[in-house]
Scaffold this active site. Structure first.
Site, PDB file in Angstrom:
ATOM      1  N   ASP A   9       0.877  -1.172   0.000  1.00  0.00           N
ATOM      2  CA  ASP A   9       0.000   0.000   0.000  1.00  0.00           C
ATOM      3  C   ASP A   9       0.920   1.230   0.000  1.00  0.00           C
ATOM      4  O   ASP A   9       0.916   2.022   0.917  1.00  0.00           O
ATOM      5  CB  ASP A   9      -0.955   0.005   1.193  1.00  0.00           C
ATOM      6  CG  ASP A   9      -0.241   0.035   2.542  1.00  0.00           C
ATOM      7  OD1 ASP A   9       0.950  -0.364   2.605  1.00  0.00           O
ATOM      8  OD2 ASP A   9      -0.851   0.481   3.535  1.00  0.00           O
ATOM      9  N   ASP A  14       6.837   1.277   2.668  1.00  0.00           N
ATOM     10  CA  ASP A  14       6.705   0.320   1.561  1.00  0.00           C
ATOM     11  C   ASP A  14       7.750   0.626   0.489  1.00  0.00           C
ATOM     12  O   ASP A  14       8.353  -0.290  -0.087  1.00  0.00           O
ATOM     13  CB  ASP A  14       5.323   0.412   0.915  1.00  0.00           C
ATOM     14  CG  ASP A  14       4.195   0.127   1.861  1.00  0.00           C
ATOM     15  OD1 ASP A  14       3.673  -0.997   1.852  1.00  0.00           O
ATOM     16  OD2 ASP A  14       3.822   1.049   2.606  1.00  0.00           O
ATOM     17  N   ASP A 249       7.639  -1.668   7.501  1.00  0.00           N
ATOM     18  CA  ASP A 249       7.475  -2.678   6.455  1.00  0.00           C
ATOM     19  C   ASP A 249       8.781  -3.347   6.065  1.00  0.00           C
ATOM     20  O   ASP A 249       8.793  -4.485   5.574  1.00  0.00           O
ATOM     21  CB  ASP A 249       6.850  -2.039   5.211  1.00  0.00           C
ATOM     22  CG  ASP A 249       5.425  -1.588   5.442  1.00  0.00           C
ATOM     23  OD1 ASP A 249       4.801  -2.072   6.403  1.00  0.00           O
ATOM     24  OD2 ASP A 249       4.940  -0.747   4.666  1.00  0.00           O
TER      25      ASP A 249
END
Length: 317
Positions: A9, A14, A249
């Site tokens: 996302d 990310d 992440d």
């Protein structure tokens, strides 16, 4: 070569995870599937393409996934990642969405796993909506995976979105429940509290961002907003236990690409609470084995920070 399928996302962390995957010599990124989460899906798609562009990897296929959760109201993390998900520093020369694949993300996941049976490592760093739909489309999908790595959930009931809930699981509790119930492949989870305890020193972060390259310049721009937020006294006190640079992440991705990254882990059955007033979306760890679940997951406890630093530096050089 490890074959990775990334479900993202794309916000700032990310982007960091994607860049580590692309810079790892032992990794082939087969595809990237996109989901709602840190920012609306349209932004996620554009952000993913921006990251691939700066890494000269626009040949990697990108698929459009779900723009909303299965049942829950939509959430985003614009207050942290910026309204566009990448620090609100737009690129006038960003790639266009015409580069996206026509096939939907969940269908692409199933197809890729069939093409590479028991070879694909799926790394999920956003809400798990795409994964939940993929297993509905093909109940045998998890068995075709080599492993699943998730950033999400929590192990000490300390939330970052609700009282007891971590963002990715709270953003789609039903999807998280389906994934933890039906994915029976080897599963590794980097929880919110674990990532906090594994934070890197700010001194490393400053050194990391001082590197001179096109990728480092990109990283400095997109992280400026979130770094300011993360260093604030309010954020350090209320959200991050112990303080420091927490690229959430990245932990799941690093574990997927480096088998020696995880130093300690627990093996335990887990589920997700769906009904609690204060606990909806919270991951539940069944150390007493009252759930009588056969499949257990690996909860990361400690990792090799020096390996992580090297990965982050390589990603921007």
């Amino acid at each position: 070569m490890k074959k990775l399928l990334l479900d993202v996302d794309t916000g700032v962390d990310d982007a960091q995870a994607i860049m580590i995957a692309l810079s790892s010599p032992n990794v082939e990124v087969l595809a990237i599937t996109c989901c709602h989460g840190n920012t609306p899906l349209d932004n996620v798609l554009k952000n993913t393409l921006r990251v691939l562009k700066v890494c000269n990897k626009l040949d990697i296929p990108v698929y459009k996934g779900f723009s909303k959760p299965l049942l829950e109201s939509k959430r985003n993390a614009g207050d942290y990642h910026g309204m566009d998900g990448l620090g609100d520093v737009p690129d006038p020369d960003a790639p266009g969405v015409e580069l996206l694949q026509k096939e939907a993300a969940a269908q692409a996941m199933v197809k890729i796993a069939k093409q590479h049976p028991e070879e694909v490592i799926l790394v999920a760093t956003g809400p798990l909506t795409n994964l939940a739909v993929a297993v509905q489309l093909d109940p045998s999908f998890p068995k075709k995976l080599k492993a699943l790595y998730i950033m999400g959930g929590n192990n000490d009931s300390r939330g970052n979105t609700t009282v007891c809930g971590e963002f990715n699981f709270v953003a789609d509790p039903e999807a998280a429940h389906i994934v933890l119930d039906r994915y029976n492949c080897p599963t590794y989870i980097a929880t919110w509290e674990f990532s906090c305890r594994s934070s890197l020193p700010w001194s490393f972060c400053d050194e990391w961002l001082s590197h001179k390259s096109e990728k480092a310049n990109f990283m400095r721009k997109i992280t400026a907003l979130s770094m300011k937020k993360a260093r604030s006294a309010e954020y350090q006190k209320e959200v991050i236990a112990g303080g420091g640079f927490n690229p959430c992440d990245v932990f799941a991705l690093a574990a997927a690409v480096d088998d020696k990254f995880i130093k300690e882990k627990d093996e335990v059955a887990v589920t997700v609470e769906l009904d609690g007033k204060h606990t909806r979306g919270m991951m539940v760890l069944d150390y007493m084995e009252l759930l009588q679940k056969q499949h257990k997951v690996f909860i990361m406890k400690t990792v090799d920070s020096e390996r992580l630093k090297k990965m982050l530096i390589k990603a921007i050089n």
